[in-house]
Design a protein around this motif. Sequence first.
Motif, PDB file in Angstrom:
ATOM      1  N   ARG A 111      39.316  14.029  57.701  1.00  0.00           N
ATOM      2  CA  ARG A 111      38.396  14.619  58.658  1.00  0.00           C
ATOM      3  C   ARG A 111      38.171  16.108  58.349  1.00  0.00           C
ATOM      4  O   ARG A 111      37.052  16.617  58.464  1.00  0.00           O
ATOM      5  N   ALA A 112      39.239  16.783  57.975  1.00  0.00           N
ATOM      6  CA  ALA A 112      39.098  18.213  57.685  1.00  0.00           C
ATOM      7  C   ALA A 112      38.104  18.433  56.544  1.00  0.00           C
ATOM      8  O   ALA A 112      37.237  19.313  56.607  1.00  0.00           O
ATOM      9  N   GLU A 115      34.651  17.848  57.700  1.00  0.00           N
ATOM     10  CA  GLU A 115      34.152  19.007  58.444  1.00  0.00           C
ATOM     11  C   GLU A 115      33.781  20.146  57.491  1.00  0.00           C
ATOM     12  O   GLU A 115      32.830  20.893  57.755  1.00  0.00           O
ATOM     13  N   ASP A 116      34.538  20.278  56.409  1.00  0.00           N
ATOM     14  CA  ASP A 116      34.166  21.278  55.385  1.00  0.00           C
ATOM     15  C   ASP A 116      32.757  20.993  54.867  1.00  0.00           C
ATOM     16  O   ASP A 116      31.941  21.906  54.698  1.00  0.00           O
ATOM     17  N   GLU A 119      29.985  21.815  57.373  1.00  0.00           N
ATOM     18  CA  GLU A 119      29.684  23.248  57.469  1.00  0.00           C
ATOM     19  C   GLU A 119      28.657  23.699  56.430  1.00  0.00           C
ATOM     20  O   GLU A 119      27.965  24.689  56.632  1.00  0.00           O
ATOM     21  N   ASP A 271      36.209  14.319  68.973  1.00  0.00           N
ATOM     22  CA  ASP A 271      37.213  15.273  69.432  1.00  0.00           C
ATOM     23  C   ASP A 271      36.736  15.985  70.687  1.00  0.00           C
ATOM     24  O   ASP A 271      35.612  15.810  71.150  1.00  0.00           O
ATOM     25  N   ARG A 273      36.014  18.976  71.347  1.00  0.00           N
ATOM     26  CA  ARG A 273      34.907  19.905  71.224  1.00  0.00           C
ATOM     27  C   ARG A 273      33.571  19.146  71.222  1.00  0.00           C
ATOM     28  O   ARG A 273      32.590  19.586  71.826  1.00  0.00           O
TER      29      ARG A 273
ATOM     30  N   MET B   1      37.370  18.806  64.540  1.00  0.00           N
ATOM     31  CA  MET B   1      38.097  19.990  64.967  1.00  0.00           C
ATOM     32  C   MET B   1      39.376  20.133  64.166  1.00  0.00           C
ATOM     33  O   MET B   1      40.472  20.084  64.696  1.00  0.00           O
ATOM     34  N   LYS B   2      39.210  20.242  62.873  1.00  0.00           N
ATOM     35  CA  LYS B   2      40.359  20.438  61.988  1.00  0.00           C
ATOM     36  C   LYS B   2      40.188  21.772  61.288  1.00  0.00           C
ATOM     37  O   LYS B   2      39.076  22.185  60.973  1.00  0.00           O
ATOM     38  N   PRO B   3      41.303  22.460  61.034  1.00  0.00           N
ATOM     39  CA  PRO B   3      41.192  23.798  60.443  1.00  0.00           C
ATOM     40  C   PRO B   3      40.676  23.765  59.008  1.00  0.00           C
ATOM     41  O   PRO B   3      40.757  22.742  58.335  1.00  0.00           O
ATOM     42  N   VAL B   4      40.191  24.907  58.594  1.00  0.00           N
ATOM     43  CA  VAL B   4      39.888  25.124  57.187  1.00  0.00           C
ATOM     44  C   VAL B   4      41.232  25.132  56.455  1.00  0.00           C
ATOM     45  O   VAL B   4      42.251  25.522  57.014  1.00  0.00           O
ATOM     46  N   ARG B  44      38.138  26.524  64.134  1.00  0.00           N
ATOM     47  CA  ARG B  44      37.641  27.275  62.973  1.00  0.00           C
ATOM     48  C   ARG B  44      37.147  28.680  63.346  1.00  0.00           C
ATOM     49  O   ARG B  44      36.316  29.268  62.658  1.00  0.00           O
TER      50      ARG B  44
END
Lengths: 780, 280
Positions: A111-112, A115-116, A119, A271, A273, B1-4, B44
């Motif tokens: 998932r991370a 999300e990258d 972006e 999630d 958010r 909602m996961k960090p960089v 983030r």
Amino acid sequence: MSATGVGASVARTEDDRFLRGRGQYVADWRVPGTREVAFVRSPVAHARLRAVRAPEDCAGTVFTAADLRGVKPVRAITSIKGFKLSSEPILATGKLRFVGEVVAACVAATRAEAEDLAERVELDYEELPAVTDMLAARRPDAPLVHEEWGDNVFIETVEDRGMTEAVLAAPLKITREIRTARQCMFPMEGRGALAFRDDRLRCLTLVSATQMPHIVQLGVADCLGLPDSAVRVISPDVGGGFGYKGLLCREEVVLGWLAQTLGHPVRWLEDCREHLGANANCREHHYVVTGFADRDGRLLGIDCVAHVDAGAYSVYPTSAALEASMVASLIPGPYDFRAYRCRSAAVATNKCPILPYRGVGRTGVCLAIEAVMDGIAREIGVEPYEVRLRNLVRPEQMPYDNVMGRHFDGGDYPEAVRRAVAAIGVEAIRARQTRGESDGRLIGVGLAVFCEQGAHGTTVLASWGRPVVPGYEQAIARLTVDGDLEIRVGTHSHGQGHETTFAQVAHEVLGVPFARIRVMQGDTLYTPFSTATWGSRSMVMGGGAVAEACRILGERIKAIGAWLMQADPADATVGDGCVRTASASVSFAEVARAWYLQPQHLPPDVDTGGLEVTAGYRAKRDSGTFSYAAHAVCVAVDPETGLVEILDYVVLEDGGVLVNPMIVDGQVRGGTVQGIGTGLFEAVSFDAQGQPLASTLVDYLLPGAGDVPEIRVLHMETPSPNTTFGAKGIGEGGAIGPPAALVSAVNDALRPLGVELQGVPLGPERILAAVAAARASTSA
Amino acid sequence: MKPVAFETVRAASLAEASRLLREAGGGAKLVAGGQSLGPMLNLRLARPRLLIDVAGIAELTVAVDAADQVVLGSCVTTAAVEDGRAGDAIPMLAEVAGHVAYRAVRNRGTVGGSLCHADPAADWPTALAALGADVIISDGRTERSVPVAGFATGAFETALAPGEILVRIRVPVPSHSAAWGWVKLTRKAGEFALANAAVLVDHERGICRIAIGALRGPPLVVGDARGLFGGGPVGAGALDRVALNRLLGAHGGDGGTERALHVTALARAADRAAAVRSRT
């Protein structure tokens, strides 16, 4: 009454796995090779979308509307005349119509990383003025959410029944303007889906946190151009629905398409958010309501103009028309009067599409009409409960067809009020108010009474123009080789405890030991088609179907059992898992053995359908059951801080015959807590550009354990004349009464200061501003 | 909602942490309890390349309860203060700690972390400023002290220079006869404050200090607040609300109902100070 039959507070079967952490939610499913999906969502409420640009090195991992060739948009077609259809693209194209709208899907190993990718996707858009207020949306110069409509109105309905000049000239005219906030529903588990291609069954499998697997099956199949049989939807353990999971989600369609196209499983888990930023999708109404009454406070008529902020699209299957239609038909509440006018409109705005949240239109409606009742009480100087008693439908009028033709199926509404008033102790509270509080707070008592149409049947839903109208609810009952009972239902339990209550129903009919009854649900592969679980319908409809299937199965078992005993079936009875005559008995296991393994012992005229029955059920009269309730609350309001503490809360509820009173109490309490959220805490504000201003739970307050007193639930039990066992729909009532009762109570508390608040939530800012305004006008 | 994506390292010593922080040149963040930083990473909003975990550095987790001052290592948890595990010489500390967020957050969240995060709505900056605490800051070689009242320089901004680490917090122990009041107004238990205020009256030491937090920036601290109470006994009745309103306005606070809440919080803290002794 059997210890595990209808009426028993049986401990919930499903809790064993839930409490041990062995529930099986979407996120618990593991399919090898699954890749994760993150969505690019619209950052703006209204814009013309010129292009969506994925980085060049992202080919095959980022998908936009241009990739979804042949995928059809979501269209919730209703039969209501004049309804303007919205076409909701699966991924946005042409225009962006609300913040959070899905624009692109990004696929990666985690998932991370997804999300990258998200972006890096660029949206090229030209921002347009946003429509953020349902009243402003009706102005001729308002920007248009759907240009082709020419205005922003999905549908406007007008009711005009029996209004006369005499009523309009009544001595008392009480008008209130009331607004409710947009809320997020916040089930414990968010949405989520896992999709994969099943080549063995030749279908697309979608594991989704949904309340209605068959509806999602239909919707996904339709959008993807597949026959419904080529889509299997599994709705496993689901952590709360409340209406939030009662629709076809765009994300589900995207995942289905990705799984079909990419050939590997894909998963998306919503999630917090996303929930807050893209899904503040319920409750936002506006009312201007006038009650006409005589000098004794007897209501003569109601005139109402209601607006529902329906958001940008009409969702499938409830449609944008549902809530406004409901408002128009339910404003009259539990009261006896004969003149009624209502204009209600569902208005399109640049917000996410509205969904029916537990209680649906009834929560706002109850707030509106109860404000009028409180207004009448103030005007003529009597206790608010007295005005209710003068106007409620009386037991001797039952069954009663109200001004809108709603058929109240029975009960004693005034008695409910009397018991709630006695339980909260209105007299003692009045004495306490006279004494005053040492801490300077003000005490108030409030009341709300309502009836709750549930288990809406075919005729009701057809009249509301729902795209999918429920008919005969079906259940499958099957005796296994060992004489155990399998029940398969198309409804879906996501907290309601159906594995327990449907087993209680089956046990009541056949007497098979409770522990040997297995209830199966949540898989379109092996359950009968159903519109599933919503609208407080499952126990009435699904329970009725289970009882009917078991009854027919019992007849077949009896015929075989009697033959085995060399008896006449007319002399045999079924119960306790046995077929009995006066002198002998055979167990269900022996009957099953004969059917499955030793058929040479079967009667020659045996029903070749065997020991498996599918049966359909529709209530004798399907205009809906009418549960009713009185909520009474005592609050302490701090006029210096605007903070409200609930000191005591009583619910007097009549839900007909309760299949499992413990579960009903849980339903009532859970709903009441959500209603307290509506009344005191929950609101998503939007700025002028349509940005939702809550992005974490720091901004969006939900009621917590510390904010809720021990809710005292009291019962009356008037069986429905129209349903199996006399059950009524009960799942939503808790969430209907609290905003009205709390507004009533806070206004009662602040009355010495000359403050009367309208609308929710009653946060400190609203209360302090009203107190300050009242003080300024007193000193002026 | 996961960090960089980021790297993480557990620093063994203050010197190592400081060196890593300097070397990263703004690309690193210290983490102790992670109760504020964690959500910011997930949202983030914070995108450090490196997280330097300082919670394992022994000297940062020590609390010393001396006669004249309580010294809290910056990584002492709020739960430790709540439970009296970090000393009990100043009862107000446990009172404040017990209402910071939820217990699960207090179990991990640290007092120093709260000060460094400098969220205007946090409780520790207000409470510790009222108590006259200061913080000791190290750059790995030398130390300097800054009053808590001046540590936060804005919303989420502090006096920490690049490479500096908050090492410990020194809280002077009020005299036996001192009185204090702490009020936190929230819409529900566990939430950030709508308003918080502290009053410390210590006649022996000539202290009458107030602090008001949950403003737009750092708390408003009035070191000599006798004038606000007309020079007489401290209490809500004696509070000069007009003067306080003026101070709040000059401090850049909100107007209207929000300001009324801050005034109410202080008035109630003053009443509590009239009723509560610092040592029992």
